[in-house]
Enzyme design. Structure first.
Site, PDB file in Angstrom:
ATOM      1  N   GLU A  36      10.255 -13.360  20.621  1.00  0.00           N
ATOM      2  CA  GLU A  36      11.328 -12.586  19.990  1.00  0.00           C
ATOM      3  C   GLU A  36      12.087 -13.456  18.994  1.00  0.00           C
ATOM      4  OE1 GLU A  36      13.933 -10.696  22.759  1.00  0.00           O
ATOM      5  OE2 GLU A  36      12.424  -9.228  23.366  1.00  0.00           O
ATOM      6  N   ASP A 170     -13.379  -1.972  -7.041  1.00  0.00           N
ATOM      7  CA  ASP A 170     -13.611  -0.602  -6.560  1.00  0.00           C
ATOM      8  C   ASP A 170     -12.863   0.373  -7.465  1.00  0.00           C
ATOM      9  OD1 ASP A 170     -10.908  -0.517  -5.646  1.00  0.00           O
ATOM     10  OD2 ASP A 170     -11.490  -1.332  -3.711  1.00  0.00           O
ATOM     11  N   LYS A 193     -17.650   0.564  -4.518  1.00  0.00           N
ATOM     12  CA  LYS A 193     -18.001   0.035  -3.203  1.00  0.00           C
ATOM     13  C   LYS A 193     -17.994   1.154  -2.158  1.00  0.00           C
ATOM     14  CE  LYS A 193     -13.517  -1.236  -1.222  1.00  0.00           C
ATOM     15  NZ  LYS A 193     -12.544  -2.220  -0.862  1.00  0.00           N
ATOM     16  N   THR A 229     -14.730  -7.323   0.088  1.00  0.00           N
ATOM     17  CA  THR A 229     -14.748  -6.536  -1.160  1.00  0.00           C
ATOM     18  C   THR A 229     -15.066  -7.432  -2.352  1.00  0.00           C
ATOM     19  OG1 THR A 229     -13.055  -5.071  -0.251  1.00  0.00           O
ATOM     20  CG2 THR A 229     -13.321  -5.063  -2.650  1.00  0.00           C
TER      21      THR A 229
END
Ligand code: R5P
Length: 304
Positions: A36, A170, A193, A229
């Site tokens: 935390e 892409d 792609k 990619t």
């Protein structure tokens, strides 16, 4: 203006402060044994314009919580205005339910920021502008095109001179690639792609629209995560006769970062901005980091 830095990208915050010719404001950020986070402001923010720089890079959830805590305190302490500078926004790719039953996670992030107390947000090269629709507070969406085109212009001979072409990896990045190409007055091409919707890190196949034969290629994307990619696009261009393939992306997330993997890849060089902090020990020779701090600093002065 009081400029605070979260822990995710302090070097960038320092560079922004340097550009603005100010010092970073003081805060204390601790993480407890269970992970935390607790933020404490050490400067008085009453009636001040408070700006917090925090990239929501890994661990994105925890860095978001840290960022929101700044606003929670700022609001209680009556800051005049609280601005979040988020050079890399986590969950930006989840801006749409691609399949029935899927979440729109970026909408949640936008709501958290508003609820925490931020009055405005500065963002950089989101995966899709559509994500901006979920922000119910003013946003300024910056683009790294200007930063990258300036860099390329200054190093034009290293990028094949007149034989340079910009390639989108892409369809979704076609517009951005065209913008960069037009700033540089060169041509662009696009790779198509295919990535199965039930997978997150495997690009299946690709096809090239345009002519890259004997060209120096820069493949331009918003981010490199697994690299799937970009590497597919690079091998596509090289198989179509490109002379050399370089990768250029705003956000160097490098989820599966292995120095040798990238260093030994077929690409010539990899350019990213410092929107995400790449630790010193994870950098490699082919990696070039171009600072986005001047762009952010300049826009902060005009962002009201
Ligand atoms: C998605 O289409 C984005 O524009 C990036 O191409 C993609 O998120 C990069 O991810 P990875 O590096 O895992 O292929």
């Amino acid at each position: 203006m009081l400029l605070f830095s979260g822990t995710s990208n302090q070097p960038l915050a320092e560079k922004i402060a340097e550009e603005l010719k100010i010092s970073l404001a003081s805060s204390e950020i601790v993480r407890f044994a269970d992970g935390e986070v607790r933020v404490r402001l050490l400067d008085d923010v009453k009636d001040e314009h408070m700006v917090v720089v925090q990239s929501l890079s890994q661990p994105g959830d925890s860095n978001l919580m840290e960022l929101c805590q700044f606003a929670e305190i700022g609001k209680r302490k009556k800051a005049k205005k609280i601005t979040a500078v988020i050079p890399y926004l986590a969950y930006a790719r989840q801006h749409r339910a691609h399949r029935e039953g899927e979440t729109i996670a970026v909408k949640l992030v936008a709501n958290f920021l508003k609820t925490a107390g931020f009055n405005e947000v500065m963002l950089l090269d989101l995966h899709e502008e559509e994500a901006l629709n979920y922000f119910k507070i003013p946003t300024l969406h910056l683009s790294a095109v200007e930063t990258f085109s300036k860099y390329i212009d200054e190093h034009r001979d290293d990028f094949g001179g007149d034989d340079l072409i910009i390639v989108a990896p892409d369809r979704g990045r076609q517009k951005a690639a065209e913008n960069l190409a037009s700033a540089l007055e060169v041509n662009s091409a696009t790779v198509e792609k295919t990535r199965p919707l039930d997978q997150t890190d495997t690009v299946k196949e690709c096809q090239l629209i345009g002519d890259v034969k004997n060209k120096e290629v820069i493949i331009y994307d918003d981010m490199i995560s697994t690299g799937s990619t970009m590497l597919m696009a690079a091998s596509c261009c090289l198989s179509q006769g490109a002379f050399r393939a370089n990768l250029m992306a705003t956000h160097g997330v490098f989820s599966h970062l292995e120095k040798n993997f990238w260093q030994n890849s077929a690409v010539e060089k990899i350019f990213v901005t410092d929107s995400v902090l790449v630790a010193e020990n994870k950098r490699f020779e082919k990696l070039e980091i171009i600072s986005i701090a001047p762009l952010i600093a300049r826009n902060l002065l005009n962002f009201v």
